[in-house]
Enzyme design. Structure first.
Site, PDB file in Angstrom:
ATOM      1  N   GLU A   1      63.207  62.406  52.822  1.00 33.85           N
ATOM      2  CA  GLU A   1      64.178  62.269  51.738  1.00 33.85           C
ATOM      3  C   GLU A   1      64.569  63.648  51.217  1.00 33.85           C
ATOM      4  O   GLU A   1      63.702  64.493  50.980  1.00 33.85           O
ATOM      5  CB  GLU A   1      63.569  61.437  50.601  1.00 33.85           C
ATOM      6  CG  GLU A   1      64.575  61.050  49.529  1.00 33.85           C
ATOM      7  CD  GLU A   1      63.968  60.195  48.412  1.00 33.85           C
ATOM      8  OE1 GLU A   1      64.705  59.439  47.776  1.00 33.85           O
ATOM      9  OE2 GLU A   1      62.742  60.288  48.174  1.00 33.85           O
TER      10      GLU A   1
ATOM     11  N   GLU B   1      57.646  52.735  42.819  1.00 29.13           N
ATOM     12  CA  GLU B   1      58.935  52.922  43.448  1.00 29.13           C
ATOM     13  C   GLU B   1      58.927  54.367  43.880  1.00 29.13           C
ATOM     14  O   GLU B   1      58.919  55.272  43.047  1.00 29.13           O
ATOM     15  CB  GLU B   1      60.038  52.652  42.434  1.00 29.13           C
ATOM     16  CG  GLU B   1      61.385  52.509  43.077  1.00 29.13           C
ATOM     17  CD  GLU B   1      62.466  52.844  42.092  1.00 29.13           C
ATOM     18  OE1 GLU B   1      62.510  52.243  41.012  1.00 29.13           O
ATOM     19  OE2 GLU B   1      63.250  53.747  42.411  1.00 29.13           O
TER      20      GLU B   1
ATOM     21  N   LYS C   1      53.339  57.535  30.063  1.00 35.74           N
ATOM     22  CA  LYS C   1      53.197  58.946  30.438  1.00 35.74           C
ATOM     23  C   LYS C   1      54.626  59.427  30.630  1.00 35.74           C
ATOM     24  O   LYS C   1      55.278  59.085  31.621  1.00 35.74           O
ATOM     25  CB  LYS C   1      52.383  59.066  31.727  1.00 35.74           C
ATOM     26  CG  LYS C   1      51.622  60.377  31.847  1.00 35.74           C
ATOM     27  CD  LYS C   1      52.504  61.581  32.115  1.00 35.74           C
ATOM     28  CE  LYS C   1      52.809  61.702  33.599  1.00 35.74           C
ATOM     29  NZ  LYS C   1      53.825  62.731  33.879  1.00 35.74           N
TER      30      LYS C   1
ATOM     31  N   CYS D   1      67.417  56.963  42.763  1.00 30.57           N
ATOM     32  CA  CYS D   1      66.536  56.371  43.781  1.00 30.57           C
ATOM     33  C   CYS D   1      67.382  55.710  44.862  1.00 30.57           C
ATOM     34  O   CYS D   1      66.910  55.476  45.964  1.00 30.57           O
ATOM     35  CB  CYS D   1      65.630  55.302  43.199  1.00 30.57           C
ATOM     36  SG  CYS D   1      65.437  55.340  41.432  1.00 30.57           S
TER      37      CYS D   1
ATOM     38  N   GLY E   1      53.162  59.119  44.303  1.00 30.17           N
ATOM     39  CA  GLY E   1      52.986  57.671  44.304  1.00 30.17           C
ATOM     40  C   GLY E   1      51.843  57.233  45.206  1.00 30.17           C
ATOM     41  O   GLY E   1      51.027  56.391  44.826  1.00 30.17           O
TER      42      GLY E   1
END
Lengths: 524, 524
Positions: free
Chosen positions: A387, A258, A179, A295, A241
């Site tokens: 974050e 992740e 994807k 990340c 996620g």
């Protein structure tokens, strides 16, 4: 008007079953790009799943050498198409052609593919264990079709169609349904064309790799929980996620995620005094690399209050203000960053610089440094660990070592954690006190080094405790370790010799492969 | 009136925080046993969790040698207490003292503990990977406190306080909170006393192992999702396992589950003709071992219609009727088995023998053989894969190989799958057709062997695809592989040499440990 781009399903490029389409925007100009891509309906997923199931069976009979040859050839084809790939990715992502796309990321991608090829040929990833006395043998075998959701921030190296997860899935003998990320579909199309051509030239089934540009969230949830898949992998936001995780978990399907990480960098007092000026530069370099869209970008700087820390804070502000803010991927990236920065400020963090959009062409945000105290952080650790994805970071100052320790204890799981200490040993006592606390909060512990470089080493761990990933025992970078995610443990008990997989027979078919025979690792 | 038994929390036996208590029943007589055990409130879990967190940190500084010494000593203490252990377990479970409890299961338990000791000493389970050039190093480290839920069917070898999961958790340096099974609390108490004494003698912190006899379901869900634990493991029913899985998953906590398995045994036509009579005996032995109360008991026998199969079916009925039904663990076991048998019959399975309770002393059910056709099975594969835990099995006859293949394709994930074939090669073509289909449905594939023996081999896989377990990459039996569940991948990037764990330093501190250094496995 241009035709809508085609999806890669069941070995052919074909018209998507799609009710809607999307276009992308050049983040440097805000101008819409011409090509139109489909948002596939479930029917496309359905067809891809059926093709994947069929080809997964075919692949079981394919030699590791053939898989390896494909990975090698795919790498070469990417190199052959360097110019068009990096130019297209540059237009879609705003990432600079050099050094980032051409010299760093494309090289990383081809290196990964070739490491995957080597690992497939070498075969040790299967972890063959042979008990000759009991005649019981086990190894890891392909898990089944792997669905890979690529992130926005690496158009090549983590792309579902070309990145580390695809490499690991193919090297372990599994077909892939990629994807692609909707922020770089034209790049993904070019990559997929190279993949298709490499599959054909190697003689692998064309259904081995399939690609959809975009699907609805609901279809993503269906995909990761579909009984036909073996596993899925996802790199991206925590929100997305966790939704995918819930769906996959409830269906008993492994999903490797992740999701998010603040990557705390701890600056011990001796280091700050010894080389504070240099540390400010290192921090700025790391925080601003790719406009902080890694990340592993440091979102959290921890230091103990003092003159050195004040000076470092000022130095860092100076550098951040001096450097031109880089491009962010999309209008939404700027919005999300601004929202996060202000959410942190609402919790008491002060903006030392930045904290606002850049007016003008392109999607940019001012290089941002927030600051708060450990006391404030400890009063609200959850919200202050939000974050802020982009060119922003936050300094948290502790009154003393004990308070610093409490901050570390309050951290969520992270991919990385760095500790900078004096080269002359004067921080060693503090290091000894705090390292263990940080160790169990991170997948990779660094000394005197920023976390943004993720070396392609067999010893790398690009994983970590929840919620940085979904399971602390796996890594998505580092070959062959990353391959283990797509293997399933299979044991043979008293199975007749001629019916065993070649790699589990008494005489190794593959001289390069390490096997554990009656307790010893032997090769050949 | 006897006092309520005490729980083992924070290193001491103490009065439980409990609103209710329970007693057990001798399954051979139906008589209630005298001792009264507490159903702990959440407060006991809370205290155990806090103690576990503290001791987990302490254990990080404990040498592998000390952990190993404990495991060895624990094994010896169990041997010293053989008589009382097997007698108590016999009264609580109805399992025969010889050979089962004394000669088989206790030996299995002490062997596991000693294998765990060897693995801890040897150290290779940590899978140390060293990249000297990049100075990146990784290995598996303790995951944190492990909560173990033991099943009803192995009072020693899978008991949370003494079994394989405790062994694996301790060998990897993690403290254990054992949730004993409420069907054998007195046995668990004796085991825990041996553990406590071995901890003291070895000088390990007494909080290393804690035990609760029983908790509410809701508290179990809280326990596996508590942020203080590292992971949990569970062996038991699918219903309970899936509830725990959902709770742990939603909190991002690894949980290792062994839930249910039909363990299909496929009898190919040549084998049936060649040795049908012998196969009937083998099947009966395996199905009736421990009254069918093994995770690996064959619940499903698959064969192709024909004279040989008819004869085998008759032979099997004869043996099942001839043998005295064994004891089941509890009144609830008989109820559950009867319910499952009748649920299968409601879906069209016919009872060739049994399918009813035995009237008289003790919890017994008639040895049962059900039979249905592959056609019927394929019309309703989900319901006809209901596990009937106990001395019952079901024969499914297929018209031909193609139909047999479809049955295999319709199977859920299982721990094991066996194929019996002719010794003269006449089944080889069929084997080649069907083995791959079965292979990917099971964790362990057997040839000409019943699944009920689970050897303590490093090559063993006591795991399998969902829903037999929660993840197809792990095993709960087989050391050192089983240890991997309780390890977390930790990487050291540029960390100064004197700050590295001893096992990751250039010069191995442990000469017996295998490490992967720059791509080669080396020892010493």
């Amino acid at each position: 008007m241009m035709a809508v781009e085609q999806v890669l399903i069941a070995g052919v490029w074909r018209k998507a079953a799609a009710k809607s389409t999307f276009k992308t925007v050049n983040p440097a100009t805000g101008a819409s790009l011409e090509a139109e891509f489909p948002v596939s309906d479930w029917q496309d997923c359905e067809d891809a799943l059926n093709a994947a199931v069929a080809v997964a069976k075919e692949l079981r009979a394919v030699s590791a050498e053939k898989l390896a040859a494909f990975l090698d050839l795919y790498a070469s084809k990417l190199e052959d198409h360097t110019t068009v790939l990096v130019e297209t990715a540059n237009v879609e992502t705003g990432l600079p052609i050099t050094p980032r796309l051409k010299d760093v990321e494309l090289l990383r991608t081809t290196t990964q593919l070739r490491q995957g090829a080597t690992a497939a040929r070498e075969g040790s990833w299967t972890h063959a264990v042979i008990d000759t006395k009991a005649n019981i043998r086990s190894h890891f075998a392909p898990i089944g079709p792997v669905v890979v959701f690529g992130p926005n921030n690496f158009p090549f190296a983590f792309n579902g169609i070309s990145g580390g997860d695809l490499t690991a899935a193919i090297a372990t003998g599994n077909p892939v349904i990629a994807k692609a990320h909707p922020l770089h579909p034209a790049t993904s199309k070019l990559l997929a064309e190279c993949a298709v051509s490499a599959l054909a030239d190697t003689g692998l089934p064309p259904e081995t790799i399939q690609m959809l540009y975009h699907i609805d969230n609901e279809d993503g949830l269906r995909l990761v929980s579909d009984p036909r898949i073996g596993a899925s992998s996802f790199t991206g936001s925590r929100t997305a996620g966790l939704r995918l995780k819930a769906a996959a978990d409830s269906a008993g399907k492994p999903i490797y995620l992740e999701m998010s990480s603040l990557n705390p960098v701890v600056l011990l007092p001796g280091a700050v005094v010894e080389r504070g000026e240099k540390l400010a530069v290192e921090l700025a370099d790391s925080c601003l690399a790719a406009s902080g869209q890694f990340c592993t970008s440091p979102n959290l700087i921890l230091a103990i209050i003092g003159e050195g820390t004040e000076q470092l804070s000022k130095d860092l502000v100076g550098i951040l203000e001096e450097r031109t803010p880089g491009l962010l991927f999309a209008a939404g990236s700027v919005d999300a960053l601004d929202e996060s920065v202000h959410a942190l400020m609402d919790e008491g963090a002060k903006a030392l610089t930045g904290a606002e959009r850049v007016i003008g062409d392109g999607y940019r945000y001012k290089n941002t440094l927030l600051r708060t105290t450990a006391e404030q952080f400890l009063a609200n650790p959850e919200r202050l660990q939000r974050e802020a994805f982009g060119n922003s970071t936050m300094l948290v100052t502790a009154d003393d070592v004990a308070q610093l320790q409490r901050v570390l204890e309050a951290l969520e799981g992270n991919l990385t954690g760095s500790i900078y200490s004096s080269t002359t040993g004067e921080d060693d006592a503090i290091y000894a006190k705090i390292a263990c606390g940080l160790r169990f909060k991170v997948g990779r512990l660094l000394n005197d080094k920023m976390p943004t470089g993720v070396a392609l080493s067999p010893a790398m761990n690009h994983g970590g405790p929840y919620p940085s990933t979904g399971h602390p025992g796996f890594t998505s970078v580092g070959i062959p370790a990353a391959l283990r995610r797509f293997g399933v443990l299979q044991c043979y008990d008293n199975v007749r010799a001629d019916r065993l997989p070649a790699v589990l027979q008494d005489n190794a078919s593959n001289p390069s492969m390490w096997r554990q025979v009656d307790g010893s690792w032997v090769r050949g």
